[in-house]
Design an enzyme around this catalytic site. Structure first.
Site, PDB file in Angstrom:
ATOM      1  N   GLU A  14      78.543 -29.996 110.228  1.00 47.05           N
ATOM      2  CA  GLU A  14      78.583 -31.168 109.466  1.00 47.05           C
ATOM      3  C   GLU A  14      78.393 -32.300 110.176  1.00 47.05           C
ATOM      4  OE1 GLU A  14      82.005 -31.468 106.852  1.00 47.05           O
ATOM      5  OE2 GLU A  14      81.389 -33.471 105.861  1.00 47.05           O
ATOM      6  N   ASP A  74      88.989 -22.773 101.715  1.00 45.99           N
ATOM      7  CA  ASP A  74      89.366 -24.051 103.081  1.00 45.99           C
ATOM      8  C   ASP A  74      90.516 -23.860 103.500  1.00 45.99           C
ATOM      9  OD1 ASP A  74      87.284 -25.203 104.398  1.00 45.99           O
ATOM     10  OD2 ASP A  74      87.332 -26.647 102.862  1.00 45.99           O
ATOM     11  N   ASP A  97      88.256 -28.158 100.719  1.00 46.17           N
ATOM     12  CA  ASP A  97      89.373 -28.992 100.427  1.00 46.17           C
ATOM     13  C   ASP A  97      88.904 -30.249 100.122  1.00 46.17           C
ATOM     14  OD1 ASP A  97      88.215 -29.865 102.916  1.00 46.17           O
ATOM     15  OD2 ASP A  97      90.164 -29.660 103.899  1.00 46.17           O
ATOM     16  N   SER A  98      87.647 -30.716 100.054  1.00 42.97           N
ATOM     17  CA  SER A  98      87.367 -31.871  99.545  1.00 42.97           C
ATOM     18  C   SER A  98      87.586 -31.950  97.926  1.00 42.97           C
ATOM     19  CB  SER A  98      85.591 -32.058  99.509  1.00 42.97           C
ATOM     20  OG  SER A  98      85.132 -30.623  98.998  1.00 42.97           O
ATOM     21  N   GLU A 108      88.457 -25.854 110.110  1.00 40.93           N
ATOM     22  CA  GLU A 108      87.870 -26.754 110.798  1.00 40.93           C
ATOM     23  C   GLU A 108      88.421 -26.922 112.036  1.00 40.93           C
ATOM     24  OE1 GLU A 108      88.206 -30.666 109.057  1.00 40.93           O
ATOM     25  OE2 GLU A 108      87.474 -30.071 107.089  1.00 40.93           O
ATOM     26  N   LYS A 152      87.626 -20.791 105.602  1.00 38.18           N
ATOM     27  CA  LYS A 152      86.797 -21.579 106.588  1.00 38.18           C
ATOM     28  C   LYS A 152      87.835 -22.493 107.287  1.00 38.18           C
ATOM     29  CE  LYS A 152      84.259 -25.243 104.720  1.00 38.18           C
ATOM     30  NZ  LYS A 152      84.953 -26.463 105.552  1.00 38.18           N
TER      31      LYS A 152
HETATM   32  O1  KIV Z   1      85.579 -29.220 101.699  1.00 40.44           O
HETATM   33  C1  KIV Z   1      84.259 -29.246 101.730  1.00 40.44           C
HETATM   34  O2  KIV Z   1      83.818 -29.623 100.755  1.00 40.44           O
HETATM   35  C2  KIV Z   1      83.527 -28.720 102.822  1.00 40.44           C
HETATM   36  C3  KIV Z   1      81.877 -29.130 103.006  1.00 40.44           C
HETATM   37  C4  KIV Z   1      81.366 -28.449 104.230  1.00 40.44           C
HETATM   38  C5  KIV Z   1      81.284 -28.880 101.890  1.00 40.44           C
HETATM   39  O3  KIV Z   1      84.092 -28.420 103.878  1.00 40.44           O
END
Ligand code: KIV
Length: 281
Positions: free
Chosen positions: A179, A81, A42-43, A112, A110
């Protein structure tokens, strides 16, 4: 790497490399490279859209980019993400987001954090969607954390991260992203878990590393300090753009074709073709 390679990972195993990709062109390069797996992180809200944080990412935006990446990456695991708040609105909205990412081509998601959505993580895994955990600095929590700071620096928060890591493994996560935690703590968690731990800004004792591709290529203007630049991308791209600009302004590009150029016949047919009829690629 495929999901089964993660399931079969035995420590100490080969180090795992993961890189983000958000678009078809760079994803195709990741696909051709030796890098093990690809994360549609999500970056992308920051790197692709210029937002100040990852909070701007939505499930639809993630699905759009995931689809572009999945069109390029066929033989490596593609992880998508789960964006901001999608795990906090209950089962229905969470599973809708999972469905969007999966239908777009993510083979795993993924997630968080853990507190308050552990049951949901179990439900996603029981729905046959593999989940990669992500703890430590969780950028979606930026408003609570008050900045992109190293996490787990005191005893209590370090123990909380150890407990979270263990719970995520127990719930069936196939891997964990850690992280921005101190290297010693990352090493301790890596040693305690059976599943591979992939670090970012977490030192060298993890089972693997992940970086944002635009950071490692030196393209994004404000990469975190722990990033190693493997290419001076901003300088090289700017140089190429300036070369293009100079050649256009000095009538060097496109080159004037001489009679015996090997491409002159094709170029002439393109020049003669009615607009839109010529095949340029
Ligand atoms: O969104 C992202 O880039 C991440 C990092 C762990 C690379 O979650």
């Amino acid at each position: 790497m495929k999901i089964t390679d993660f399931y079969n990972y035995r420590k100490p195993g080969p180090k795992i490399s993961m890189v983000t990709a958000y678009d078809y062109t760079l994803a195709a390069l990741a696909a051709e490279s030796a890098v093990d797996c690809v994360l549609v992180g999500d970056s992308l809200a920051m790197v692709m859209h210029g937002e100040p944080s990852t909070i701007a990412a939505t499930a639809d935006l993630m699905a759009l980019h995931t689809a572009a990446v999945a069109r390029a990456v066929k033989d490596k695991l593609v992880v998508g993400d789960m964006p901001f708040l999608t795990m906090r609105k209950g089962l229905g909205p969470a599973m809708e987001a999972v469905e969007k990412l999966s239908r777009a081509g993510a083979q795993a998601v993924k997630v968080e954090g853990l507190d308050g959505h552990g049951e949901l993580i179990s439900h996603i895994i029981q729905s046959d969607i593999p989940v990669m955990g992500h703890i430590g600095l969780t950028p979606q929590s930026i408003n609570r954390l008050g900045g992109y700071k190293t996490q787990g620096r005191d005893q209590a928060s370090a123990e909380r991260l150890v407990a979270q890591a263990q719970e995520l493994q127990e719930r069936g996560c196939f891997a964990l992203v850690l992280e921005c935690v101190p290297a010693g703590l990352a090493g301790r968690i890596t040693g305690l878990l059976k599943i591979p731990v992939i670090g970012i800004g977490a030192g060298q004792y993890t089972d693997g590393q992940v970086l944002v591709m635009q950071d490692l290529l030196g393209l994004y203007p404000s990469a975190p300090s722990f990033v190693k630049k493997y290419l001076d991308g901003r300088r090289l791209v700017t140089e190429a753009l300036n070369n293009f600009d100079g050649e256009v302004k000095n009538s060097i590009f496109p080159a004037v074709k001489r009679k015996n150029d090997e491409n002159s016949e094709r170029d002439q047919s393109l020049a003669d073709a009615p607009y839109g009829a010529a095949v340029c690629r």
